[in-house]
Scaffold this active site. Structure first.
Site, PDB file in Angstrom:
ATOM      1  N   GLY A   8       0.822  -1.210   0.000  1.00 18.98           N
ATOM      2  CA  GLY A   8       0.000   0.000   0.000  1.00 18.98           C
ATOM      3  C   GLY A   8       0.850   1.250   0.000  1.00 18.98           C
ATOM      4  O   GLY A   8       0.498   2.259   0.620  1.00 18.98           O
ATOM      5  N   GLY A  11      -0.725   4.747  -0.876  1.00 17.49           N
ATOM      6  CA  GLY A  11      -1.816   5.290  -0.084  1.00 17.49           C
ATOM      7  C   GLY A  11      -1.399   6.467   0.774  1.00 17.49           C
ATOM      8  O   GLY A  11      -0.269   6.955   0.712  1.00 17.49           O
ATOM      9  N   GLN A  12      -2.329   6.917   1.632  1.00 20.99           N
ATOM     10  CA  GLN A  12      -2.089   8.108   2.435  1.00 20.99           C
ATOM     11  C   GLN A  12      -0.884   7.942   3.353  1.00 20.99           C
ATOM     12  O   GLN A  12      -0.004   8.799   3.403  1.00 20.99           O
ATOM     13  CB  GLN A  12      -3.332   8.442   3.271  1.00 20.99           C
ATOM     14  CG  GLN A  12      -3.174   9.710   4.100  1.00 20.99           C
ATOM     15  CD  GLN A  12      -4.294   9.930   5.097  1.00 20.99           C
ATOM     16  OE1 GLN A  12      -4.896   8.984   5.581  1.00 20.99           O
ATOM     17  NE2 GLN A  12      -4.572  11.183   5.398  1.00 20.99           N
ATOM     18  N   ARG A  36      -1.129  -0.285  -8.210  1.00 21.30           N
ATOM     19  CA  ARG A  36      -0.750   0.563  -9.343  1.00 21.30           C
ATOM     20  C   ARG A  36       0.619   1.174  -9.078  1.00 21.30           C
ATOM     21  O   ARG A  36       0.868   1.680  -7.976  1.00 21.30           O
ATOM     22  CB  ARG A  36      -1.785   1.674  -9.565  1.00 21.30           C
ATOM     23  CG  ARG A  36      -3.120   1.139 -10.094  1.00 21.30           C
ATOM     24  CD  ARG A  36      -4.175   2.232 -10.146  1.00 21.30           C
ATOM     25  NE  ARG A  36      -4.545   2.669  -8.807  1.00 21.30           N
ATOM     26  CZ  ARG A  36      -5.423   2.039  -8.038  1.00 21.30           C
ATOM     27  NH1 ARG A  36      -6.018   0.941  -8.469  1.00 21.30           N
ATOM     28  NH2 ARG A  36      -5.712   2.495  -6.840  1.00 21.30           N
ATOM     29  N   ASP A  51      -0.795  -7.417  -5.539  1.00 20.84           N
ATOM     30  CA  ASP A  51      -2.175  -7.526  -5.076  1.00 20.84           C
ATOM     31  C   ASP A  51      -2.134  -8.324  -3.788  1.00 20.84           C
ATOM     32  O   ASP A  51      -1.977  -9.542  -3.798  1.00 20.84           O
ATOM     33  CB  ASP A  51      -3.033  -8.225  -6.134  1.00 20.84           C
ATOM     34  CG  ASP A  51      -4.473  -8.430  -5.673  1.00 20.84           C
ATOM     35  OD1 ASP A  51      -4.809  -8.027  -4.538  1.00 20.84           O
ATOM     36  OD2 ASP A  51      -5.266  -9.005  -6.443  1.00 20.84           O
ATOM     37  N   TYR A 140     -15.462  -1.314   8.781  1.00 16.66           N
ATOM     38  CA  TYR A 140     -14.069  -0.895   8.966  1.00 16.66           C
ATOM     39  C   TYR A 140     -13.613  -1.214  10.384  1.00 16.66           C
ATOM     40  O   TYR A 140     -12.554  -1.814  10.605  1.00 16.66           O
ATOM     41  CB  TYR A 140     -13.952   0.604   8.679  1.00 16.66           C
ATOM     42  CG  TYR A 140     -12.585   1.194   8.931  1.00 16.66           C
ATOM     43  CD1 TYR A 140     -11.521   0.949   8.070  1.00 16.66           C
ATOM     44  CD2 TYR A 140     -12.366   2.050  10.013  1.00 16.66           C
ATOM     45  CE1 TYR A 140     -10.279   1.516   8.285  1.00 16.66           C
ATOM     46  CE2 TYR A 140     -11.127   2.621  10.234  1.00 16.66           C
ATOM     47  CZ  TYR A 140     -10.090   2.349   9.369  1.00 16.66           C
ATOM     48  OH  TYR A 140      -8.847   2.917   9.591  1.00 16.66           O
ATOM     49  N   LYS A 144     -10.852  -3.997  12.007  1.00 11.96           N
ATOM     50  CA  LYS A 144      -9.745  -3.578  12.870  1.00 11.96           C
ATOM     51  C   LYS A 144      -9.702  -4.391  14.160  1.00 11.96           C
ATOM     52  O   LYS A 144      -8.628  -4.814  14.608  1.00 11.96           O
ATOM     53  CB  LYS A 144      -9.836  -2.077  13.164  1.00 11.96           C
ATOM     54  CG  LYS A 144      -9.586  -1.190  11.957  1.00 11.96           C
ATOM     55  CD  LYS A 144      -8.271  -1.509  11.286  1.00 11.96           C
ATOM     56  CE  LYS A 144      -7.982  -0.618  10.095  1.00 11.96           C
ATOM     57  NZ  LYS A 144      -6.729  -1.011   9.383  1.00 11.96           N
TER      58      LYS A 144
END
Length: 313
Positions: A8, A11-12, A36, A51, A140, A144
């Site tokens: 990831g 991502g952020q 990506r 992936d 979500y 977690k």
């Protein structure tokens, strides 16, 4: 020398964690991956298309690069996951299970962020304890809590060095928000710098824990570097830096930009999600067990955010 895989990386968190890790451990020792291959992280070091819902993809990279630590950042954020709960579960849990299984077989350590979303309306909302009831009302949050339990299971059952922190809302001046309930606290700075009126999706008195991205990066790295003998709450540590409401951050920004305007147009879904999360967390266990100590508060974060965004925009 550690060989690290970041899942990831686009991502952020990943887009800022990856260069921080490369600065510490060296470009050749940090493999950045995502679905990506786009962004600065691709050209600045080793990059792989992965992936993480496909365990074979992870195995291939871990074997070829002799990985011994995985930062698993794959997730669908709170509000976005509510629109597609199945996808939220498949990514939130599927990627974690794969990482833990690979770690079990190949002897890797694993970092996976948890969240204030792991709490629910029955949780004490003020100074939320490290160990308390966790009954989240979002998919979500469910992923977690399940992730915390599963990571502890893999540590206790198989000896996998799994660690995590419960992040609050994270505010970044690099990446744009990705569908989280706390994203308003990023969007408001962009609106202010662009001299636009900000439309706030949460009620003015909604207090939530927050953290500036540099502190979030430090939390991940410092926890993974901590002495394992001192860790009693591996999965997962409360960490926070500040707690504020939309009204509070608005008035802080107005100290710098007196003409800034904001109005409220409450999003019912985000309001409902935020109402189940803590107003503030007790992070004394993280401070005691591995020296957690954030550098930014609302005032210093606001000064830095506005400075960076003015130069950027």
């Amino acid at each position: 020398m550690k060989k690290i895989l970041v899942i990831g990386a686009g991502g952020q968190i990943g887009s800022e964690l990856t260069p921080a890790l490369r600065k510490i451990y060296g470009q050749d020792n940090v493999v950045a991956s995502d679905l990506r291959l786009n962004g600065d992280w691709v050209s600045e070091g080793i990059a792989e298309k992965v992936d993480a819902t496909n365990v074979i993809n992870i195995v291939d990279v871990v074997k070829r690069h002799n990985i011994d630590a995985i930062y698993n950042l794959a997730a669908i954020l709170s509000a976005t996951a509510e629109a597609n709960p199945k996808m939220g579960w498949d990514i939130g849990m599927g990627c974690l299970v794969n990482c833990l299984e690979v770690a079990r077989i190949y002897g890797c350590a694993v970092f996976t962020p948890s969240s204030i979303g792991a709490f629910g309306p029955e949780t004490p909302p003020d100074n939320t304890p490290q160990d308390t009831i966790q009954r989240p009302k979002t998919i979500y949050g469910v992923t977690k809590v399940a992730g915390e339990l599963l990571s502890d299971y893999y540590f206790q059952r198989f000896g996998v060095d799994a660690r995590s922190v419960r992040y609050p809302g994270i505010i970044s001046n690099v990446t744009l928000p990705g569908g989280g309930t706390t994203d308003y606290a990023v969007e408001i700075y962009y609106a202010a710098v662009k001299k636009e009126k900000f439309v706030c999706p949460l009620p003015e008195d909604t207090f939530l824990d927050m953290m500036y991205m540099p502190d979030a990066i430090d939390a991940a790295i410092n926890l993974m570097e901590a002495d394992p003998e001192k860790l009693k709450h591996r999965n997962s540590f409360n960490v926070t830096a500040m707690s504020f409401s939309p009204k509070t951050i608005y008035h802080e920004i107005k100290k710098h930009l007196p003409d800034f305007e904001m109005e409220y147009r409450v999003n019912p879904l985000k309001k409902a999600i935020a109402a189940t999360w803590p107003n503030s967390m007790d992070d004394s266990c993280a401070r005691r067990e591995w020296g957690w100590n954030p550098k930014y508060n609302l005032e210093t974060m606001t000064t830095d955010m506005l400075k960076v965004l003015k130069g950027k925009l």
